[in-house]
Design a protein around this motif. Structure first.
Motif, PDB file in Angstrom:
ATOM      1  N   GLY A  64       3.586   4.164   4.760  1.00  0.00           N
ATOM      2  CA  GLY A  64       3.734   3.500   3.472  1.00  0.00           C
ATOM      3  C   GLY A  64       5.164   3.048   3.262  1.00  0.00           C
ATOM      4  O   GLY A  64       6.107   3.773   3.579  1.00  0.00           O
ATOM      5  N   VAL A 136      -0.946   9.230   8.433  1.00  0.00           N
ATOM      6  CA  VAL A 136      -0.453   8.320   7.395  1.00  0.00           C
ATOM      7  C   VAL A 136       0.812   8.920   6.808  1.00  0.00           C
ATOM      8  O   VAL A 136       0.762   9.931   6.108  1.00  0.00           O
ATOM      9  CB  VAL A 136      -1.513   8.107   6.295  1.00  0.00           C
ATOM     10  CG1 VAL A 136      -0.974   7.194   5.203  1.00  0.00           C
ATOM     11  CG2 VAL A 136      -2.786   7.532   6.892  1.00  0.00           C
ATOM     12  N   ALA A 139       2.703   8.427   2.253  1.00  0.00           N
ATOM     13  CA  ALA A 139       1.539   7.910   1.523  1.00  0.00           C
ATOM     14  C   ALA A 139       1.853   7.646   0.057  1.00  0.00           C
ATOM     15  O   ALA A 139       1.170   6.853  -0.589  1.00  0.00           O
ATOM     16  CB  ALA A 139       0.383   8.909   1.634  1.00  0.00           C
ATOM     17  N   MET A 142       2.213   4.045  -0.247  1.00  0.00           N
ATOM     18  CA  MET A 142       1.174   3.182   0.304  1.00  0.00           C
ATOM     19  C   MET A 142       0.401   2.513  -0.830  1.00  0.00           C
ATOM     20  O   MET A 142       0.228   3.069  -1.905  1.00  0.00           O
ATOM     21  CB  MET A 142       0.226   3.984   1.196  1.00  0.00           C
ATOM     22  CG  MET A 142      -0.757   3.123   1.973  1.00  0.00           C
ATOM     23  SD  MET A 142      -1.379   3.954   3.447  1.00  0.00           S
ATOM     24  CE  MET A 142       0.000   3.741   4.570  1.00  0.00           C
ATOM     25  N   LEU A 147      -5.175   3.522   0.246  1.00  0.00           N
ATOM     26  CA  LEU A 147      -5.434   4.941   0.000  1.00  0.00           C
ATOM     27  C   LEU A 147      -6.868   5.167  -0.486  1.00  0.00           C
ATOM     28  O   LEU A 147      -7.492   6.174  -0.146  1.00  0.00           O
ATOM     29  CB  LEU A 147      -4.438   5.489  -1.021  1.00  0.00           C
ATOM     30  CG  LEU A 147      -3.026   5.741  -0.499  1.00  0.00           C
ATOM     31  CD1 LEU A 147      -2.158   6.319  -1.605  1.00  0.00           C
ATOM     32  CD2 LEU A 147      -3.027   6.673   0.703  1.00  0.00           C
ATOM     33  N   VAL A 166      -2.526  13.069   6.076  1.00  0.00           N
ATOM     34  CA  VAL A 166      -1.805  12.238   5.117  1.00  0.00           C
ATOM     35  C   VAL A 166      -0.537  12.984   4.704  1.00  0.00           C
ATOM     36  O   VAL A 166      -0.608  14.134   4.264  1.00  0.00           O
ATOM     37  CB  VAL A 166      -2.669  11.935   3.880  1.00  0.00           C
ATOM     38  CG1 VAL A 166      -1.906  11.072   2.875  1.00  0.00           C
ATOM     39  CG2 VAL A 166      -3.959  11.240   4.297  1.00  0.00           C
ATOM     40  N   THR A 168       2.803  13.135   2.294  1.00  0.00           N
ATOM     41  CA  THR A 168       3.256  12.576   1.018  1.00  0.00           C
ATOM     42  C   THR A 168       4.196  13.534   0.297  1.00  0.00           C
ATOM     43  O   THR A 168       4.165  14.742   0.525  1.00  0.00           O
ATOM     44  CB  THR A 168       2.050  12.257   0.120  1.00  0.00           C
ATOM     45  OG1 THR A 168       2.487  11.636  -1.082  1.00  0.00           O
ATOM     46  CG2 THR A 168       1.260  13.518  -0.221  1.00  0.00           C
TER      47      THR A 168
END
Length: 916
Positions: A64, A136, A139, A142, A147, A166, A168
């Motif tokens: 992202g 990912v 995130a 993103m 998502l 993911v 984040t």
């Protein structure tokens, strides 16, 4: 470095290693790695990815980027590009949707959920060739569409050799809504922090060492970078006292290094930070434009030496370096950089529009128009959130008040569509501060009523005025906008209680709507606002619609809901059924959830437990996935009703869950249904006083569960409960109140309730002809209602000491109840049969009753000859998931091959289909 960074992460490493091993073993899963900036998320995941690659698992990644957060499906494009060799193998509709979503073709995306199915199929196919790990990163930056798609995929990969990780900093609604398991990364312990600091910066003085440990607070990046900052000019602030947050302090350590770089290097780095996932050539060309002299790749060398970017390309060592570049530049420098990038991005209109807008201060109509066009393209690709962001910024750039009002209202509508009520409210207030045209006043009114529709409350006068304004808008040449506004008013009447005067004004407005009388919207609107007064005409229109072939799935869904409202559940079931396959094929999952809700409710009223449970389970899942809490509340209320019909003890659990959502929202239809479910359950259990109490609430205008039309479905049960609980006079009054309505409308629900109610209330010497008349008048497509009357007649005959005659009708009732799965009512019939002198043992559960609703759905489709891939397309799951369901159901049904399914299902369900 990796080994040092991963000190103290043994537990987290084991979790990811187990997940990777799971994929290698043939099953999948997903996890969100959550932690603050610099906490070691990327290093942890990089180690897992390296281990996966060594074991033969394919690894693909997406990152992202803050500047691409408003570019729809930008993150998904990164993943699809790495699997592009499989796109041509996708089914046609999926292939077209995915290509349109990621910008490979300029085509509108029918629905983002079809993109989700395409992504699932693409990933599942790739995983079928070799286990697959999808990572990912960042995130939190993103785009929402990507998502949403990844969340859709993550919930459906349990049976595939596919793992999604993911990474984040924050678990916002985009990830929390996906319901993924979370692996939090906490700060390192004091002991591990000290070990890491001593490794990267040996020989520190005790005071400095202590202070660094305090400042780093267990953050691995801080422990690595703060010592470097102390050795750099300008880095002394790293130990200055003050409340500076750690992330900002770390950014400043990188900023200090940036300040000592040559101007060419700083310029290229700033452009790279602002250009998201853009290319190096773009950044170098923009730098040349900004500085007025050639800039080449050599400009990056000092940044590599300063430890800001990787030696193998223009990749920042850490996302905080990108943030540092942004904050180190002045506003004028950032604007100049955005302007240079916009000039270099010819042929990329969306990226160019955002850079041009970022380079602009004040009003700029051209920049606003560019973003307006970007919003349109985002919508074509399924990016509602991206379109909203573009339209909001376009409104800010707009000077003309009329154009600004238009863009603010369009943004408010998009905010509503994406479930951001607070944003919609703010945008609506901004629009209303301007001098609105009559058309825009109507649009603003529609947004306003839609905002309170979720609460199903509001002023009746405002509702009526909206309906009347809608007619004027339609008469002025905008029937689509007028119908949409009118729906807002009518649904407020259905979900809430605006008062009789407002209802009459809304119904009158519907009657004046200048559209064709057979228009599906208009037929449904008449049903929802005046199902009694317009009931005869609506039923005639619905019957006519059913006789004609239709490809209007949205219209059929509306007409199905209309049929429920006018008391014709069998007609509702047939109309709605026509829409289901089309909605599935088009990926219209939000509307599919509503259609399945209507289908489940119709089945519950028809007593068809299997069909109702099948529809309700899928509807509940889709309502959650598509963010429709009121639909989900309705489905739970319907589940309570189905549970009451079949004697499932979960009646109260489903009713309570529905009530928790429906009561604060004032959602009267859901409250009416769940109270009816409670009443049915009590009635079948012989708790007649409780049954009367529950059901009477649906008939009491002062009660939140009162509904003027859905009460028709509970009338016979209310009368029976009243007669058996010494409340006969109360129900007699209600029957007298409703009798005139039966003269206005041929509503099957109302007329059946009135006929059986009169028989139940009549004296013994006058009852039999009333029971016989009620039985003869039951519609042929409502076998449950027929059995319901037969049960009542059989009970009356037994009490009149006519056991032989009672056994005949009771036996017929029991057979229908058994066939439909209405076990609670079947048990009542058995009790009466035994009291009439006939043995009636309990029926063993049918084979299909041992299946879950999803398994039954898969079995039905497999019995029709569909392949696993085709079933997956219908149910929005992967083919391997279909295979798993088949393997689980075979032992339950006593079969060993899918070819035997048709026979088993036919033998256990044919009678139910016949009676229906």
């Amino acid at each position: 470095m990796q080994g040092r960074v991963l000190l103290g992460r043994e537990t987290e490493r084991r979790v990811l290693a187990a997940l990777v091993e799971q994929a290698a073993s043939g099953s999948g899963g997903a996890v969100v790695v959550l932690g603050a900036a610099g906490i070691g998320k990327s290093s942890l995941v990089a180690e897992a990815a390296a281990q996966a690659a060594r074991r033969g698992t394919r690894v693909i990644t997406a990152v992202g980027v803050e500047s691409e957060e408003n570019v729809p499906c930008a993150g998904l494009h990164q993943l699809v590009h790495q699997l592009r060799e499989g796109i041509d193998d996708l089914p046609g509709p999926q292939r077209a949707a995915l290509r349109g979503a990621v910008g490979l073709v300029d085509e509108a995306v029918p629905d983002l959920y079809l993109v989700g199915l395409a992504a699932l199929t693409l990933l599942s196919d790739a995983a079928g060739k070799a286990p697959l790990l999808v990572v990912v990163e960042d995130a939190h930056w993103m785009d929402r569409a990507s998502l949403d798609v990844l969340g859709f995929v993550a919930r459906r990969i349990e049976s595939d050799p596919l793992v999604l990780v993911v990474v984040t900093r924050g678990l916002d609604d985009r990830l929390a809504g996906a319901g993924l398991p979370v692996l939090p990364l906490n700060p390192l312990t004091d002991e591990v922090s000290g070990e890491l600091l001593d490794t990267v910066a040996p020989g520190l003085g005790q005071q400095v060492r202590k202070r660094l440990l305090e400042e780093a607070a267990g953050n691995p990046l801080a422990l690595t970078e703060l010592p470097v900052a102390l050795q750099s000019v300008g880095g002394a602030y790293a130990l200055t006292p003050g409340p500076l947050p750690l992330t900002e302090r770390l950014e400043r350590t990188f900023t200090a290094r940036v300040s000592r770089l040559p101007v060419d290097t700083r310029t290229v780095l700033l452009l790279a930070a602002l250009n998201g996932d853009g290319t190096m050539d773009e950044c170098l060309a923009a730098a040349t434009r900004m500085l007025g002299r050639p800039v080449d790749i050599a400009a990056l060398s000092p940044a590599v030496g300063a430890g800001l970017v990787e030696a193998w390309g223009m990749v920042f060592r850490h996302p905080l370096v990108r943030s540092a570049m942004h904050h180190a530049a002045t506003a004028a420098e950032r604007q100049a950089a955005h302007a240079a990038l916009a000039a270099e991005l010819q042929g990329q209109p969306d990226r160019q529009a955002w850079h041009r807008a970022a380079a602009t201060s004040g009003h700029d109509e051209q920049a606003a128009r560019d973003l307006d066009s970007t919003a349109g393209r985002a919508l074509r690709r399924g990016g509602v959130a991206a379109a909203l962001a573009a339209m909001r910024r376009a409104a800010e750039l707009t000077a003309d008040p009329h154009a600004r009002a238009d863009r603010l209202l369009r943004a408010a509508e998009l905010a509503l569509e994406s479930g951001q009520g607070d944003v919609a409210t703010h945008l609506l207030a901004q629009a209303r501060s301007l001098d609105l045209s009559v058309r825009d006043q109507g649009r603003a009114a529609w947004v306003g009523i839609a905002l309170i529709e979720g609460a199903a409350r509001g002023e009746g006068i405002a509702t009526a005025e909206l309906a009347e304004l809608a007619v004027g808008i339609a008469a002025g040449g905008e029937p689509v906008l007028g119908l949409r506004m009118l729906w807002g008013a009518v649904l407020h009447c259905y979900w809430g209680e605006p008062g009789p005067a407002a209802r009459r004004r809304v119904a009158a407005a519907v009657g004046r709507m200048p559209v064709d009388a057979d228009n599906a919207d208009l037929v449904a609107l008449r049903a929802y606002c005046a199902p009694v007064e317009r009931g005869r005409a609506v039923l005639e229109s619905l019957a006519g619609q059913l006789e004609r072939s239709s490809e209007d799935a949205e219209g059929d869904q509306l007409l199905g809901g209309a049929a429920v409202t006018v008391g014709a559940p069998a007609l509702a079931s047939r109309l709605t059924a026509r829409s289901l396959d089309v909605l599935r094929a088009r990926g219209r999952l939000s509307m599919l959830a509503r259609a399945l809700c209507v289908q489940a409710g119709s089945s519950a009223r028809l007593g068809d437990v299997r069909a109702g449970s099948l529809a309700a389970e899928e509807a509940a899942e889709l309502a959650s996935e598509t963010g429709q809490p009121l639909v989900r509340a309705m489905v739970h209320a319907i589940r309570a009703q189905l549970a009451a019909v079949c004697g499932d003890p979960r009646v109260e659990a489903w009713a309570a869950e529905a009530e928790r959502a429906a009561l604060p929202a004032g959602a009267r239809p859901a409250l009416a249904i769940l109270q009816t479910a409670r009443g049915h359950a009590a009635l079948c259990q012989g708790r007649y006083g409780d049954a009367f109490g529950h059901l009477h609430r649906v008939f009491d205008p002062a009660d939140p569960a009162f509904h003027p039309w859905l009460r028709f479905y509970a009338l016979a049960e209310l009368v029976e409960a009243g007669v058996r609980s010494e409340s006969a006079e109360a129900v007699r009054d209600i029957l007298e109140e409703l009798t005139p309505l039966g003269e206005l409308t041929p509503s099957p629900a109302l007329l059946c309730g009135l006929r059986l109610g009169r028989a139940l209330l009549s004296p013994a010497d006058a009852a039999e002809p009333l029971y016989r008349a009620a039985l003869a008048a039951v519609p042929v497509d409502w076998p449950f209602e027929r059995a319901r009357v037969q049960l009542a007649l059989g009970e009356w005959l037994r009490r009149q000491r006519r056991p032989a005659e009672s056994r005949v009708v009771l036996q017929a009732a029991r057979e229908v109840f058994d066939a439909l799965g209405a076990s609670a009512w079947a048990e009542r019939a058995r009790q009466e049969l035994r009291a009439a002198g006939a043995s009636s043992p309990r029926q063993d559960p049918a084979a299909v009753d041992r299946l879950t609703s999803t398994e039954l759905h898969v079995a039905q489709l497999a019995a029709q000859g569909l392949t696993n891939r085709e079933i997956g397309e219908r149910l929005y799951v992967s083919p391997r998931t279909v295979s798993t369901h088949l393997q689980r159901m075979f032992p339950k049904l006593g079969v060993t091959a899918r070819g035997e399914l048709a026979g088993v299902l036919r033998s256990t369900m044919t009678y139910a289909e016949d009676v229906a």
